[in-house]
Design a protein around this motif. Sequence first.
Motif, PDB file in Angstrom:
ATOM      1  N   GLY A 270       0.825  -1.197   0.000  1.00  0.00           N
ATOM      2  CA  GLY A 270       0.000   0.000   0.000  1.00  0.00           C
ATOM      3  C   GLY A 270       0.860   1.249   0.000  1.00  0.00           C
ATOM      4  N   GLY A 271       0.343   2.326   0.596  1.00  0.00           N
ATOM      5  CA  GLY A 271       1.118   3.545   0.694  1.00  0.00           C
ATOM      6  C   GLY A 271       1.957   3.609   1.950  1.00  0.00           C
ATOM      7  N   THR A 272       1.493   2.941   3.021  1.00  0.00           N
ATOM      8  CA  THR A 272       2.163   3.025   4.320  1.00  0.00           C
ATOM      9  C   THR A 272       2.793   1.706   4.748  1.00  0.00           C
ATOM     10  OG1 THR A 272       0.602   4.734   5.005  1.00  0.00           O
ATOM     11  CG2 THR A 272       1.817   3.613   6.751  1.00  0.00           C
ATOM     12  N   SER A 273       2.141   0.586   4.444  1.00  0.00           N
ATOM     13  CA  SER A 273       2.633  -0.708   4.919  1.00  0.00           C
ATOM     14  C   SER A 273       2.512  -1.763   3.836  1.00  0.00           C
ATOM     15  CB  SER A 273       1.863  -1.145   6.169  1.00  0.00           C
ATOM     16  OG  SER A 273       0.490  -1.331   5.861  1.00  0.00           O
ATOM     17  N   THR A 274       3.221  -2.862   4.061  1.00  0.00           N
ATOM     18  CA  THR A 274       3.205  -4.004   3.150  1.00  0.00           C
ATOM     19  C   THR A 274       2.837  -5.248   3.941  1.00  0.00           C
ATOM     20  OG1 THR A 274       4.892  -3.067   1.687  1.00  0.00           O
ATOM     21  CG2 THR A 274       4.608  -5.452   1.630  1.00  0.00           C
ATOM     22  N   GLY A 310       4.878   1.870  -0.770  1.00  0.00           N
ATOM     23  CA  GLY A 310       5.080   2.757  -1.910  1.00  0.00           C
ATOM     24  C   GLY A 310       5.181   4.218  -1.554  1.00  0.00           C
ATOM     25  N   GLY A 311       4.598   4.619  -0.412  1.00  0.00           N
ATOM     26  CA  GLY A 311       4.630   6.025  -0.023  1.00  0.00           C
ATOM     27  C   GLY A 311       5.656   6.346   1.034  1.00  0.00           C
ATOM     28  N   SER A 312       6.539   5.384   1.367  1.00  0.00           N
ATOM     29  CA  SER A 312       7.529   5.605   2.425  1.00  0.00           C
ATOM     30  C   SER A 312       8.478   6.732   2.039  1.00  0.00           C
ATOM     31  CB  SER A 312       8.311   4.319   2.687  1.00  0.00           C
ATOM     32  OG  SER A 312       7.450   3.307   3.171  1.00  0.00           O
ATOM     33  N   LEU A 313       8.673   7.658   2.963  1.00  0.00           N
ATOM     34  CA  LEU A 313       9.440   8.871   2.681  1.00  0.00           C
ATOM     35  C   LEU A 313      10.932   8.706   2.948  1.00  0.00           C
ATOM     36  CD1 LEU A 313       7.087  11.521   4.313  1.00  0.00           C
ATOM     37  CD2 LEU A 313       7.588  11.331   1.869  1.00  0.00           C
ATOM     38  N   LEU A 314      11.718   9.484   2.223  1.00  0.00           N
ATOM     39  CA  LEU A 314      13.165   9.554   2.413  1.00  0.00           C
ATOM     40  C   LEU A 314      13.479  10.379   3.659  1.00  0.00           C
ATOM     41  CD1 LEU A 314      16.148   9.298   1.351  1.00  0.00           C
ATOM     42  CD2 LEU A 314      15.693  11.405   0.063  1.00  0.00           C
ATOM     43  N   ARG A 315      14.436   9.885   4.452  1.00  0.00           N
ATOM     44  CA  ARG A 315      14.862  10.654   5.620  1.00  0.00           C
ATOM     45  C   ARG A 315      16.355  10.485   5.834  1.00  0.00           C
ATOM     46  NH1 ARG A 315      15.484   7.357  10.292  1.00  0.00           N
ATOM     47  NH2 ARG A 315      14.529   5.292  10.104  1.00  0.00           N
ATOM     48  N   ALA A 328       4.033   9.549   2.792  1.00  0.00           N
ATOM     49  CA  ALA A 328       3.627  10.842   2.244  1.00  0.00           C
ATOM     50  C   ALA A 328       2.223  11.213   2.718  1.00  0.00           C
ATOM     51  CB  ALA A 328       3.682  10.786   0.714  1.00  0.00           C
ATOM     52  N   HIS A 329       1.352  10.208   2.834  1.00  0.00           N
ATOM     53  CA  HIS A 329      -0.020  10.463   3.280  1.00  0.00           C
ATOM     54  C   HIS A 329      -0.023  11.064   4.687  1.00  0.00           C
ATOM     55  CE1 HIS A 329      -4.300   9.875   3.989  1.00  0.00           C
ATOM     56  NE2 HIS A 329      -3.996   9.236   5.100  1.00  0.00           N
ATOM     57  N   LEU A 330       0.757  10.465   5.600  1.00  0.00           N
ATOM     58  CA  LEU A 330       0.790  10.965   6.963  1.00  0.00           C
ATOM     59  C   LEU A 330       1.405  12.353   7.034  1.00  0.00           C
ATOM     60  CD1 LEU A 330       0.238  10.319   9.952  1.00  0.00           C
ATOM     61  CD2 LEU A 330       2.569   9.462  10.104  1.00  0.00           C
ATOM     62  N   SER A 351       9.364  17.040  10.179  1.00  0.00           N
ATOM     63  CA  SER A 351       9.001  15.922  11.058  1.00  0.00           C
ATOM     64  C   SER A 351       7.488  15.772  11.050  1.00  0.00           C
ATOM     65  CB  SER A 351       9.492  16.172  12.485  1.00  0.00           C
ATOM     66  OG  SER A 351      10.899  16.205  12.535  1.00  0.00           O
ATOM     67  N   PRO A 352       6.945  14.698  10.420  1.00  0.00           N
ATOM     68  CA  PRO A 352       5.479  14.528  10.351  1.00  0.00           C
ATOM     69  C   PRO A 352       4.820  14.541  11.723  1.00  0.00           C
ATOM     70  CG  PRO A 352       6.582  13.008   8.863  1.00  0.00           C
ATOM     71  CD  PRO A 352       7.656  13.648   9.673  1.00  0.00           C
ATOM     72  N   LEU A 353       5.450  13.878  12.698  1.00  0.00           N
ATOM     73  CA  LEU A 353       4.986  13.919  14.077  1.00  0.00           C
ATOM     74  C   LEU A 353       6.077  14.542  14.936  1.00  0.00           C
ATOM     75  CD1 LEU A 353       3.293  10.397  14.378  1.00  0.00           C
ATOM     76  CD2 LEU A 353       2.244  12.574  13.774  1.00  0.00           C
TER      77      LEU A 353
END
Length: 702
Positions: A270-274, A310-315, A328-330, A351-353
């Motif tokens: 998905g966008g957040t998890s697999t 698929g939506g995991s962000l670079l950090r 990216a969604h979060l 920082s998203p959170l």
Amino acid sequence: MTVRIGIDVGGTFTHAVAVDNESLQVVAHAVTPTTHRASEGVAAGIVGVFQKLQAALPPDVRIVLLAHSTTQATNALLEGDVAQVGIVGLGSGLEAVKAKADMALGPIELAPGKYLNNRLEFLPPTADLDPALQTMKQQGVAAVVAAEGFSVDDPRGERRIADKAAALGLPACCTHEMSGLYGLRVRTRTAVLNASILPKMMETALMTDQSLRKLNVNAPLMVMRSDGGVMSLDEVRRRPVLTLLSGPAAGIAAALMYLRSSDAVFLEVGGTSTDICLIKNGRAAVKSAQLGGHPTYLRTLDSRTLGIAGGSLLRKDGSSIDVGPRSAHLAGVGYASFTPLEGALKVLEVSPLSDDPPYLVVEDEQGHRVGITTTDAANLAGFVPASDYAKGDAARRAMEAVAQHLSTTADALARQMLERAAAKVRPTVDTLLKEYDMKDRAVKLIGGGGGAAAIVPFLAQAMGLPFEIAPRAEVISAIGAALAMVKETIEKNIMDPTEEQLAALRAEVEQKVVAMGADPGTIEVLVEVDAQRQVVRATATGAVEFSARDVLVQDAGDEGRLASLQETGGSDVPYQPLGATDWLHLYESVREQRKLFGLLKTRKNTVWVTDGRGSIKLQVPGAYVSKAPGADAMQALQTVISRYQSYGDAGTQVPAVHVIAGRKVLDLSALQSMDQMLSLAKADLDRIPKEDPVFFIVKPSA
């Protein structure tokens, strides 16, 4: 046109598809936000998306099945949104002491700080039940569990409790309905979990049923189970616990129908998890679930969930980089691949959170922000096909800006990101392959979900495995709901089961799936005997008005089947035809291996079974094949078992046997004796015309 409707209720969106019942092709698709706070609950979203889908279909279309997945039961447990449960237990004499202790569960922790409260009233078997039930109702109990020590053998006491509770307006379930096994404590715990969501799930099932009937839907209404099958709304009202922890149940149902590998690892990205699940011999791996650290008798897919997708962000990670777990969604940003940027770009650390490490985000002159995701890296590195849902062409500018910020190149950065993502997924895939003893099998990676192309192709390359992205991967779960089979499993404790007991268990599970709407002609039964635990398990699957057992009936021909074998098993070995039924084809491959500097040569053979369209139904390394006409099939089966059984300190060990007859692959490999194998095979082999060929694939015991 006749269609099957599948609806996948996700955390954010609810997708619906209409699948042609003849071709199994998606003919319409609709999507709507998932309803969590509507007064009708998720039922509102299911009905809403169905209406949108219905508007896209011809007016004369006939719906033969409507099935949906649901997150409601799982969410209720995770959020502690459950009913207070009353346990009414029966017992007498010396056995009552242990029975009462087994039923006294105390609060069950569902999630940190979230508990399922329950209270126990323990009574003699002949006691008047009304006072205890009335008191429970007055104290806020909303659902009842009926429990008695040996109810799996004699359920009359539990049924009396359930009937009394229902008369008082309290929904109830019995422990013998959860499992046929003797473990009273685990059985009671499973029933308490079931009862805690009964009121909410019964209400939703009723709302869904009534709403869809008003829209003139007269087709069977089904709900996804946690083991990958579907069940009727009547079953949901009785055993909603079976919808828990379903993970990628709907997606894997589609993978098993559409795709062409009998042995694979399915990754729903998905966008957040697999979600990752293993397929062996054409069946998804299943295990007994735990909740709050406690075992239950709930059978679920053995699904492993990872926070990379698929939506995991670079950090930043010190002097290096990493991806995820934030998406990216979060973070509230777009994907660089799908968002053209204007003017000068600047790289921000966000920082998203509040307690998150900094993630790298790109902002243009208009204030548009995009994240750099694994999907963007896969697009830039050329791993996303032009026709894929995740294909986008706008990532390079943003990735070049970030690469400059990190003193590298965009292409090198994309590669690093994909390597980091693969490094997070590969250990889980390796663990599954090891746990299920797949070392001698040809395995394929199968990708589903909208983000599949961001993870699966690079991972397959890194592992040296073939891969396949499912058709319409972005709605694979909705397709899976439409294609899923009616399923039921019965487990019982039986020491040294007789032929009569196995035959009775087989008949019982067949009758259950027929009662749930399965076409008798499509039913297949797998019986497993665990001699060590003294457990016998029978699982039946069958289709609801499913013309697709002749699906995809177009024959691929010898060349097409050979191409499918080469894709999975490798093109560097020959595949020798061994024979065929009217739909199933057998082949053998032999691979030569050299050891000790080439001085020692070994030969490893594998027997393969494909259907006419080239889908691989089975692969058995190190097996032998025997053939007989239908008239002699039972005698031939007895002969091959005798020939390949072995004798040792543990007694007689029978070989693993698969029977190929007509359109069926009959799996006898989980049985423990010749009598059991002959008994289970007889019902199927007696239906085979006398002149038709029957094949026996035999793998000797180790």
